[in-house]
Design a protein around this motif. Structure first.
Motif, PDB file in Angstrom:
ATOM      1  N   PHE A 136       0.860  -1.185   0.000  1.00  0.00           N
ATOM      2  CA  PHE A 136       0.000   0.000   0.000  1.00  0.00           C
ATOM      3  C   PHE A 136       0.896   1.235   0.000  1.00  0.00           C
ATOM      4  N   PHE A 137       0.827   1.995  -1.087  1.00  0.00           N
ATOM      5  CA  PHE A 137       1.688   3.156  -1.266  1.00  0.00           C
ATOM      6  C   PHE A 137       0.907   4.439  -1.009  1.00  0.00           C
ATOM      7  N   SER A 138       1.546   5.366  -0.311  1.00  0.00           N
ATOM      8  CA  SER A 138       0.898   6.647   0.001  1.00  0.00           C
ATOM      9  C   SER A 138       0.834   7.516  -1.247  1.00  0.00           C
ATOM     10  N   THR A 139      -0.345   8.013  -1.548  1.00  0.00           N
ATOM     11  CA  THR A 139      -0.556   8.909  -2.686  1.00  0.00           C
ATOM     12  C   THR A 139      -1.463  10.053  -2.260  1.00  0.00           C
ATOM     13  N   GLU A 140      -1.620  11.033  -3.137  1.00  0.00           N
ATOM     14  CA  GLU A 140      -2.477  12.183  -2.831  1.00  0.00           C
ATOM     15  C   GLU A 140      -3.935  11.743  -2.687  1.00  0.00           C
ATOM     16  N   ARG A 158      -5.766   7.771   0.915  1.00  0.00           N
ATOM     17  CA  ARG A 158      -4.353   8.114   0.700  1.00  0.00           C
ATOM     18  C   ARG A 158      -3.482   6.879   0.431  1.00  0.00           C
ATOM     19  N   LYS A 159      -4.109   5.751   0.171  1.00  0.00           N
ATOM     20  CA  LYS A 159      -3.358   4.535  -0.104  1.00  0.00           C
ATOM     21  C   LYS A 159      -3.761   3.966  -1.465  1.00  0.00           C
ATOM     22  N   THR A 160      -2.767   3.573  -2.241  1.00  0.00           N
ATOM     23  CA  THR A 160      -3.010   2.923  -3.523  1.00  0.00           C
ATOM     24  C   THR A 160      -2.444   1.511  -3.458  1.00  0.00           C
ATOM     25  N   SER A 161      -3.233   0.545  -3.893  1.00  0.00           N
ATOM     26  CA  SER A 161      -2.860  -0.861  -3.778  1.00  0.00           C
ATOM     27  C   SER A 161      -1.963  -1.288  -4.937  1.00  0.00           C
ATOM     28  N   VAL A 162      -0.950  -2.072  -4.598  1.00  0.00           N
ATOM     29  CA  VAL A 162       0.013  -2.533  -5.603  1.00  0.00           C
ATOM     30  C   VAL A 162       0.265  -4.020  -5.392  1.00  0.00           C
ATOM     31  N   LEU A 163       0.168  -4.802  -6.459  1.00  0.00           N
ATOM     32  CA  LEU A 163       0.503  -6.223  -6.418  1.00  0.00           C
ATOM     33  C   LEU A 163       1.980  -6.366  -6.767  1.00  0.00           C
ATOM     34  N   VAL A 164       2.727  -7.075  -5.924  1.00  0.00           N
ATOM     35  CA  VAL A 164       4.177  -7.210  -6.105  1.00  0.00           C
ATOM     36  C   VAL A 164       4.533  -8.683  -6.278  1.00  0.00           C
ATOM     37  N   MET A 165       5.299  -8.977  -7.337  1.00  0.00           N
ATOM     38  CA  MET A 165       5.749 -10.341  -7.618  1.00  0.00           C
ATOM     39  C   MET A 165       7.265 -10.343  -7.751  1.00  0.00           C
ATOM     40  N   ALA A 166       7.902 -11.364  -7.199  1.00  0.00           N
ATOM     41  CA  ALA A 166       9.364 -11.439  -7.253  1.00  0.00           C
ATOM     42  C   ALA A 166       9.815 -12.879  -7.450  1.00  0.00           C
ATOM     43  N   GLU A 167      10.722 -13.089  -8.405  1.00  0.00           N
ATOM     44  CA  GLU A 167      11.376 -14.393  -8.541  1.00  0.00           C
ATOM     45  C   GLU A 167      12.346 -14.547  -7.369  1.00  0.00           C
ATOM     46  N   SER A 168      12.169 -15.591  -6.585  1.00  0.00           N
ATOM     47  CA  SER A 168      12.967 -15.723  -5.369  1.00  0.00           C
ATOM     48  C   SER A 168      13.225 -17.198  -5.091  1.00  0.00           C
ATOM     49  N   SER A 169      14.484 -17.570  -4.996  1.00  0.00           N
ATOM     50  CA  SER A 169      14.832 -18.960  -4.727  1.00  0.00           C
ATOM     51  C   SER A 169      15.963 -19.020  -3.710  1.00  0.00           C
ATOM     52  N   ARG A 170      16.077 -20.139  -3.023  1.00  0.00           N
ATOM     53  CA  ARG A 170      17.122 -20.291  -2.014  1.00  0.00           C
ATOM     54  C   ARG A 170      18.467 -20.470  -2.683  1.00  0.00           C
ATOM     55  N   LYS A 261       9.063   2.280  -1.648  1.00  0.00           N
ATOM     56  CA  LYS A 261       8.436   3.338  -0.848  1.00  0.00           C
ATOM     57  C   LYS A 261       9.467   4.377  -0.418  1.00  0.00           C
ATOM     58  N   ARG A 262      10.618   3.903   0.038  1.00  0.00           N
ATOM     59  CA  ARG A 262      11.660   4.806   0.504  1.00  0.00           C
ATOM     60  C   ARG A 262      12.204   5.650  -0.655  1.00  0.00           C
ATOM     61  N   SER A 263      12.371   5.036  -1.812  1.00  0.00           N
ATOM     62  CA  SER A 263      12.885   5.764  -2.980  1.00  0.00           C
ATOM     63  C   SER A 263      11.942   6.885  -3.389  1.00  0.00           C
ATOM     64  N   ILE A 264      10.644   6.580  -3.400  1.00  0.00           N
ATOM     65  CA  ILE A 264       9.649   7.591  -3.789  1.00  0.00           C
ATOM     66  C   ILE A 264       9.532   8.662  -2.715  1.00  0.00           C
ATOM     67  N   LYS A 272       0.444  11.674  -7.310  1.00  0.00           N
ATOM     68  CA  LYS A 272      -0.934  11.322  -7.603  1.00  0.00           C
ATOM     69  C   LYS A 272      -1.020   9.832  -7.925  1.00  0.00           C
ATOM     70  N   ALA A 273      -2.125   9.235  -7.533  1.00  0.00           N
ATOM     71  CA  ALA A 273      -2.310   7.794  -7.739  1.00  0.00           C
ATOM     72  C   ALA A 273      -2.245   7.429  -9.213  1.00  0.00           C
ATOM     73  N   GLU A 274      -2.710   8.324 -10.073  1.00  0.00           N
ATOM     74  CA  GLU A 274      -2.730   8.019 -11.508  1.00  0.00           C
ATOM     75  C   GLU A 274      -1.335   7.894 -12.103  1.00  0.00           C
ATOM     76  N   PHE A 275      -0.308   8.448 -11.430  1.00  0.00           N
ATOM     77  CA  PHE A 275       1.057   8.379 -11.938  1.00  0.00           C
ATOM     78  C   PHE A 275       1.916   7.351 -11.199  1.00  0.00           C
ATOM     79  N   LEU A 276       1.359   6.698 -10.173  1.00  0.00           N
ATOM     80  CA  LEU A 276       2.160   5.779  -9.373  1.00  0.00           C
ATOM     81  C   LEU A 276       2.760   4.665 -10.208  1.00  0.00           C
ATOM     82  N   GLN A 277       1.993   4.106 -11.160  1.00  0.00           N
ATOM     83  CA  GLN A 277       2.518   3.005 -11.971  1.00  0.00           C
ATOM     84  C   GLN A 277       3.773   3.420 -12.737  1.00  0.00           C
TER      85      GLN A 277
END
Length: 316
Positions: A136-140, A158-170, A261-264, A272-277
């Motif tokens: 959940f990312f903070s937006t206007e 003030r929250k925009t939902s984001v689906l996050v996927m990552a290739e991750s292996s041991r 989140k920290r970078s943004i 604005k939520a419309e530019f978050l992507q």
């Protein structure tokens, strides 16, 4: 390539136009009208003429720069500055570097580049062992809801939902440092979603993977049908009340969400939520090419020459 190297290699507009022409011809230029490969360069018009159908193609046609009256050098410089550092960089910073008085054209350049970065990354399908979670990312707050009481939790304005996927292996070898994660990460994807319905999440995962992934998620009910619907080969749900326990299993999606989140937040006061992507496109593009270092500048050139931006804009 450092900033000094960039200005040495591209000292003026002519050098940038020559580089753009060379890059396009080297990567398989063809006629946009008939598909012909016999093209003749016309230096006075800065265009190619098809020897088969006589169609004329401008130097910028079919690229992210089509329709723009700004110098090619400004586009190249913006590409370089976007990829020269891992942190997010604002259009204000690029505007100052370019010495441009007007902010809007530079802002649109940057967003168009972020747009084509996302389109390039969308061609890659995640595979193998994967972690999936939502952030959940903070937006206007939207204009039509600014007078409404502020909600809390997932439904907050003030929250925009984001689906996050990552290739991750041991990893086959234990981490060198004490607090390093035992998992290695490949590519990631971050997609803004409008709701948490199972159909929405399943559709995004199906589009972003090759269909043979082994997915690990938390216990959220919308993930329950992934294996049943044939979206993934297997699905393992981690059910735990303790967030730290889930974080140890979904290591890289949590790291990616935190870093994005920290970078943004470090760069922008509010977005604005419309530019978050678009901002997430930039973060994922650089994360997925994190080992390229200063050589990363060559990659956005391919995006810029291959795609026209879907980002709506005014022409300058």
């Amino acid at each position: 390539m450092t900033l000094l190297d960039f200005y040495r290699q591209y000292p003026d507009e002519a050098s940038c136009e020559a580089a753009l022409r060379s890059f396009r011809e080297h990567h398989g230029l063809f006629c946009s009208q008939c598909g012909g490969l016999r093209l003749s360069w016309n230096p006075s018009h800065k265009s190619w003429t098809c020897m088969d159908c006589k169609h004329e193609m401008q130097l910028r046609s079919g690229t992210v720069m089509q329709g723009s009256h700004l110098p090619v050098r400004d586009w190249f410089a913006a590409m370089f500055m976007l990829t020269a550092t891992r942190r997010a960089i604002s259009a204000k910073e690029i505007q100052r570097q370019l010495g441009r008085k007007r902010y809007q054209p530079v802002w649109e350049i940057v967003h168009k580049l972020r747009d084509v970065m996302g389109r390039r990354d969308s061609l890659y399908a995640l595979h193998g062992d994967m972690e999936v979670d939502e952030g959940f990312f903070s937006t206007e707050t939207p204009e039509d809801q600014k007078d409404c009481p502020l909600k809390r939790g997932r439904g907050s304005q003030r929250k925009t939902s984001v689906l996050v996927m990552a290739e991750s292996s041991r990893s086959a070898t234990p981490p060198a440092r004490k607090y390093s994660t035992p998992k290695t990460v490949g590519h990631i994807k971050m997609l803004v979603i409008g709701d948490f319905k199972a159909s929405t999440i399943t559709g995004k995962i199906k589009t972003g993977t090759d269909g043979n992934a082994d997915v690990t998620t938390d216990g959220f009910s919308s993930y329950a049908a992934l294996e049943k619907d044939g979206v993934t080969t297997s699905h393992h749900a981690v059910v735990a009340d303790d967030k730290k326990s889930v974080g140890k299993v979904l290591t890289w999606v949590h790291i990616a969400i935190s870093n994005a989140k920290r970078s943004i937040l470090d760069t922008y006061h509010d977005i604005k939520a419309e530019f978050l992507q678009l901002y997430l496109n930039e973060f994922c593009y650089k994360f997925n090419r994190r080992y390229l270092g200063f050589r990363l500048f060559d990659r956005p050139e391919l995006c810029a020459c291959t795609y026209r931006a879907n980002f709506k804009h005014r022409i300058y």
